[in-house]
Design a protein around this motif. Sequence first.
Motif, PDB file in Angstrom:
ATOM      1  N   HIS A   1       0.823  -1.206   0.000  1.00 32.82           N
ATOM      2  CA  HIS A   1       0.000   0.000   0.000  1.00 32.82           C
ATOM      3  C   HIS A   1       0.859   1.259   0.000  1.00 32.82           C
ATOM      4  CE1 HIS A   1      -3.786  -2.191   0.777  1.00 32.82           C
ATOM      5  NE2 HIS A   1      -3.030  -2.976   1.501  1.00 32.82           N
ATOM      6  N   SER A   2       2.066   1.155  -0.569  1.00 34.34           N
ATOM      7  CA  SER A   2       2.995   2.279  -0.537  1.00 34.34           C
ATOM      8  C   SER A   2       3.963   2.173  -1.709  1.00 34.34           C
ATOM      9  CB  SER A   2       3.724   2.297   0.813  1.00 34.34           C
ATOM     10  OG  SER A   2       4.501   3.467   0.959  1.00 34.34           O
TER      11      SER A   2
ATOM     12  N   ASP B   1       3.167   1.023  -5.736  1.00 30.94           N
ATOM     13  CA  ASP B   1       3.028   2.023  -6.780  1.00 30.94           C
ATOM     14  C   ASP B   1       3.871   1.648  -8.004  1.00 30.94           C
ATOM     15  OD1 ASP B   1       1.742   4.473  -7.531  1.00 30.94           O
ATOM     16  OD2 ASP B   1       3.688   5.443  -7.430  1.00 30.94           O
TER      17      ASP B   1
ATOM     18  N   ALA C   1       6.606   7.418   6.468  1.00 28.01           N
ATOM     19  CA  ALA C   1       7.223   6.865   5.262  1.00 28.01           C
ATOM     20  C   ALA C   1       7.945   5.586   5.676  1.00 28.01           C
ATOM     21  CB  ALA C   1       8.199   7.871   4.647  1.00 28.01           C
TER      22      ALA C   1
ATOM     23  N   GLY D   1      -0.240  10.046   4.610  1.00 29.29           N
ATOM     24  CA  GLY D   1       0.293   8.904   3.877  1.00 29.29           C
ATOM     25  C   GLY D   1       1.512   9.268   3.053  1.00 29.29           C
ATOM     26  N   CYS D   2       2.086   8.254   2.408  1.00 31.86           N
ATOM     27  CA  CYS D   2       3.357   8.462   1.719  1.00 31.86           C
ATOM     28  C   CYS D   2       3.439   7.650   0.435  1.00 31.86           C
ATOM     29  CB  CYS D   2       4.505   8.067   2.657  1.00 31.86           C
ATOM     30  SG  CYS D   2       6.134   8.371   1.962  1.00 31.86           S
ATOM     31  N   ASP D   3       4.125   8.200  -0.535  1.00 37.59           N
ATOM     32  CA  ASP D   3       4.437   7.589  -1.834  1.00 37.59           C
ATOM     33  C   ASP D   3       3.227   7.547  -2.760  1.00 37.59           C
ATOM     34  OD1 ASP D   3       7.138   7.207  -1.377  1.00 37.59           O
ATOM     35  OD2 ASP D   3       6.921   5.135  -0.714  1.00 37.59           O
TER      36      ASP D   3
ATOM     37  N   GLN E   1      -3.025   7.295  -0.080  1.00 36.07           N
ATOM     38  CA  GLN E   1      -3.411   6.262   0.880  1.00 36.07           C
ATOM     39  C   GLN E   1      -4.750   6.550   1.550  1.00 36.07           C
ATOM     40  OE1 GLN E   1       0.516   6.038   3.189  1.00 36.07           O
ATOM     41  NE2 GLN E   1       0.172   3.885   2.734  1.00 36.07           N
TER      42      GLN E   1
ATOM     43  N   SER F   1      -1.789  12.777   1.476  1.00 36.68           N
ATOM     44  CA  SER F   1      -0.648  11.889   1.240  1.00 36.68           C
ATOM     45  C   SER F   1       0.415  12.651   0.471  1.00 36.68           C
ATOM     46  CB  SER F   1      -1.060  10.650   0.435  1.00 36.68           C
ATOM     47  OG  SER F   1      -2.008   9.862   1.126  1.00 36.68           O
TER      48      SER F   1
END
Length: 379
Positions: free
Chosen positions: A53-54, A58, A254, A276-278, A281, A296
């Motif tokens: 999920h990160s 992706d 992260a 959230g990150c990347d 999220q 995010s």
Amino acid sequence: MRKKILSLLLAFAMIFFVTACGESGKTKATVAENAGEGMKIAIVSSPAGVDDHSFNEDNYNGILTFIESHPGATVTPVQESTGDTAAALATVADIVADYNVIVCCGFQFAGISEIAQKNPDVKFILVDTFPSDAKGNEVEVDNIFAMCFAEQESGFFAGMAAALETKTGKVAVVNGVAYPSNVNYQYGFECGVKYVNGTEGKKVKIVELPAYAGTDVTGADVGGNYIGSFADIETGKIIGKALIAEGVDVIFTAAGTAGSGVLAAVKEADGVWYIGCDIDQYDDGADGNRNVMLTSAIKVMHRDVERTLNAISVGFFGGGNVTLQADTGSTGYVSTEGRNQLSAETIKKLDAAYESLILGDIVPAANFNGITPDSFTWK
């Protein structure tokens, strides 16, 4: 470097031309589609896998999107679960003969240059680091396209959002391992908070737990809150609860899968936001009849991975090391309606800062760009 970037953009332009132009009532889309037929792709990630999920997910999504338009291509996820650099390289060496393209996700794969040079017919996409030689020096390899992202820019927006939205005046960033990409997120976050304090007259405090301070790849103490893993959910939750106990009400994380531990701590608390990150999220923030995801901080990796695969499919692949930034739309934050819970005023201020960042008036600190959060200033 500018020549490398120009070559990449020309390749992307040629892909668009090949897939978009028509001839005698028939499009040439099949040219690109057929070029990718039979392409065998592997994505090697460690240790969280492609459903984190990160970050890893992706990159994987970029491959899946490529396969949608090239149905003869296949992808095999390969997970190296230890996170050890030697083990990561050994995993790549074990599979290199079986694939046309290998996507390697993370700093631990920087040493693939020797493997790539011994296998010139295999194309490598390296994400979040540049290849290095046996002595650790950065190198460019003809069959490695390496893309890094200016995580400090995305982290900057997370820091701004946290500082603008906090009610307690205490915010924090939690990271997985102090690889350069994670330190970039941390430093960017700290700069974003500093920027809001300086421009808005606030006194928002960044909370750090000394027991979880990070050490970067040079051995330098970078502070912060580091889980020490991208998969240790339990420690992530411990750190999240400890920060909340200190009065923190916005936490940017992260940390790959380990970040779900921090998110669990946020969901168990009242009045605490998670950033959230990347990737976006927002869906992960769902908690009954509420959602704890403030926004995010994103790197648009899926798009750039897909573009590179398209370049390979039509024969325009070229090795090179490129850092992707806001001016190419590769870094940023989620402001899409219904996918964030930022105030309209906060979004307005983030948008203004985004333009300043593109112009170079704001340059956040990064692990190795010669700027620290303490020395960070702006025009």
